[in-house]
Design an enzyme around this catalytic site. Sequence first.
Site, PDB file in Angstrom:
ATOM      1  N   ARG A  38      19.972 124.755  53.895  1.00  0.00           N
ATOM      2  CA  ARG A  38      20.087 123.419  54.521  1.00  0.00           C
ATOM      3  C   ARG A  38      19.062 123.168  55.615  1.00  0.00           C
ATOM      4  NH1 ARG A  38      25.842 124.305  54.329  1.00  0.00           N
ATOM      5  NH2 ARG A  38      26.615 123.440  52.383  1.00  0.00           N
ATOM      6  N   LYS A  82       6.944 114.059  55.646  1.00  0.00           N
ATOM      7  CA  LYS A  82       7.377 113.753  54.272  1.00  0.00           C
ATOM      8  C   LYS A  82       7.163 115.000  53.425  1.00  0.00           C
ATOM      9  CE  LYS A  82       6.486 108.785  53.891  1.00  0.00           C
ATOM     10  NZ  LYS A  82       5.625 107.759  53.252  1.00  0.00           N
ATOM     11  N   GLU A  95      -8.659 109.033  52.177  1.00  0.00           N
ATOM     12  CA  GLU A  95      -7.655 108.769  53.225  1.00  0.00           C
ATOM     13  C   GLU A  95      -8.340 108.478  54.563  1.00  0.00           C
ATOM     14  OE1 GLU A  95      -4.445 108.293  52.942  1.00  0.00           O
ATOM     15  OE2 GLU A  95      -3.996 109.120  50.962  1.00  0.00           O
ATOM     16  N   LYS A 126      -2.200 108.460  62.790  1.00  0.00           N
ATOM     17  CA  LYS A 126      -0.985 108.591  61.971  1.00  0.00           C
ATOM     18  C   LYS A 126       0.214 109.000  62.821  1.00  0.00           C
ATOM     19  CE  LYS A 126       1.291 110.579  58.017  1.00  0.00           C
ATOM     20  NZ  LYS A 126       1.205 111.046  56.646  1.00  0.00           N
ATOM     21  N   GLU A 184       9.724 105.026  57.880  1.00  0.00           N
ATOM     22  CA  GLU A 184       9.040 103.993  57.096  1.00  0.00           C
ATOM     23  C   GLU A 184       9.901 102.749  56.858  1.00  0.00           C
ATOM     24  OE1 GLU A 184       6.318 105.489  54.035  1.00  0.00           O
ATOM     25  OE2 GLU A 184       6.825 103.717  52.871  1.00  0.00           O
ATOM     26  N   ARG A 237       5.217 102.108  59.532  1.00  0.00           N
ATOM     27  CA  ARG A 237       4.669 103.239  58.759  1.00  0.00           C
ATOM     28  C   ARG A 237       4.167 102.784  57.389  1.00  0.00           C
ATOM     29  NH1 ARG A 237       6.869 109.495  58.317  1.00  0.00           N
ATOM     30  NH2 ARG A 237       5.221 110.187  56.913  1.00  0.00           N
ATOM     31  N   ASN A 282       0.382 103.066  53.798  1.00  0.00           N
ATOM     32  CA  ASN A 282       0.297 102.935  52.339  1.00  0.00           C
ATOM     33  C   ASN A 282      -0.809 101.966  51.923  1.00  0.00           C
ATOM     34  OD1 ASN A 282       2.486 104.685  51.943  1.00  0.00           O
ATOM     35  ND2 ASN A 282       3.928 103.026  52.337  1.00  0.00           N
ATOM     36  N   HIS A 309      -2.468 102.198  48.530  1.00  0.00           N
ATOM     37  CA  HIS A 309      -1.691 103.118  47.704  1.00  0.00           C
ATOM     38  C   HIS A 309      -0.923 102.415  46.573  1.00  0.00           C
ATOM     39  CE1 HIS A 309      -2.799 105.958  50.761  1.00  0.00           C
ATOM     40  NE2 HIS A 309      -2.107 106.933  50.214  1.00  0.00           N
ATOM     41  N   HIS A 341      -1.705 104.182  43.374  1.00  0.00           N
ATOM     42  CA  HIS A 341      -0.747 104.964  42.572  1.00  0.00           C
ATOM     43  C   HIS A 341      -0.799 104.532  41.115  1.00  0.00           C
ATOM     44  CE1 HIS A 341       1.861 106.249  46.254  1.00  0.00           C
ATOM     45  NE2 HIS A 341       0.931 107.131  45.971  1.00  0.00           N
ATOM     46  N   HIS A 379      -6.114 112.040  44.008  1.00  0.00           N
ATOM     47  CA  HIS A 379      -5.356 111.085  44.817  1.00  0.00           C
ATOM     48  C   HIS A 379      -6.309 110.235  45.674  1.00  0.00           C
ATOM     49  CE1 HIS A 379      -2.122 109.339  47.124  1.00  0.00           C
ATOM     50  NE2 HIS A 379      -2.707 109.738  48.246  1.00  0.00           N
TER      51      HIS A 379
HETATM   52  N1  GLY Z   1       1.184 109.205  53.338  1.00  0.00           N
HETATM   53  C1  GLY Z   1       1.816 108.129  53.997  1.00  0.00           C
HETATM   54  C2  GLY Z   1       2.881 108.562  54.961  1.00  0.00           C
HETATM   55  O1  GLY Z   1       2.985 109.732  55.285  1.00  0.00           O
HETATM   56  O2  GLY Z   1       3.617 107.740  55.408  1.00  0.00           O
END
Ligand code: GLY
Length: 361
Positions: A122, A144, A186, A222, A232, A236, A240, A243, A247, A260
């Site tokens: 956990r 993330k 990026e 960031k 997000e 946040r 993107n 993206h 994507h 990517h």
């Molecule tokens: N890669 C975008 C983020 O971490 O929010």
Amino acid sequence: MKPALVLDARQEGHACEVRVGGGVPARLAELAAGHDRVALVTCARVRRTPFARRAERALAGSGKLALAHVLPDGERGKTLAELERAATRLLRAGATRRTLVVALGGGAVTDAAGFLAATFMRGVPWVAVPTTLLAMVDAALGGKTAVNLPLAKNAVGAFHPPRAVLADPVALATLPARELASGMGEVVKYAALDPALLPEVRAAARAGRAGQALVAACARYKLQVVARDPREQAERKLLNLGHTFGHGVEAAGGFSRYTHGEAVAVGLAFAFRLARAMGRVDAAAVAEVGDLLDRAGLPRRVPPTVARRAARLMSYDKKRTAAGLRWVLPRARGNAWVVEWDVAAPDGAVAAAVAEIGEAP
Ligand code: GLY
């Protein structure tokens, strides 16, 4: 050797030390000292590099290294089956809730090892040691973590910020040129988000390398956004930029034709063309971002069939709402632009941008 730049990040009450520069092995040994065991998670390509060898030696020297687990390279390491294999090895190696997971590698390794740390017993603490430009400026920052399902990338994941991110641009010396260019996708995104970064990013794109100051500037941008909006819900979403269509391009290329960063590059060009089709920015803004992508050796167009397929596939985007796709798009302000999220775009403007992106240069 220049001293490392240390950025103090906070995410949902958790402190995260982000260091950009040398001294990674010594810092890893210090961090290991506070834990009962360390589980190193890496991949074969990275483990062979001199940078990774020095890091692993430092962990072994700390007397805490219980396990070095090697994931398959790239996205093949980001599966539920690999997660089960890694967690089983941690258990067999005697890992406990006080064990530190150290993720050493590119974005695929930091995503997968971060998710292992998020879920093992956990949740156990982890440290990211990103070895690609993409991971240093994006994937390893912000908490993330995820693995893929056969149907979708990053479909199973968690927010689980690392205790520390140790990024040494020296690790980029052994990075294949295409991977370095991919990271620049990026980096160009940050310049598109914050035009104040344009001169530095232009110089890096021209030189074909990103150093300590630029990596730290992107990371700082960031981390500030993530500190204000960790889950997000709002700001946040800016990260993107490029993206949504990107994507789609990645999926249209079967997740192998475009990296990517290459897909994000096409997505950035698309976002600016869409904004121009909507009258939000002028042709000069489109040209400015296009020029940066060219200098970085990144694509800004794809064949028409790929563009049309990407447009169809982007409708599966995670960020879609019941009201349809919401875009992250620039809007002219003064001599530059600002970027906004949750923007609705008329179908005609999207179709015009798809047609432009699919044209011969
Ligand atoms: N890669 C975008 C983020 O971490 O929010």
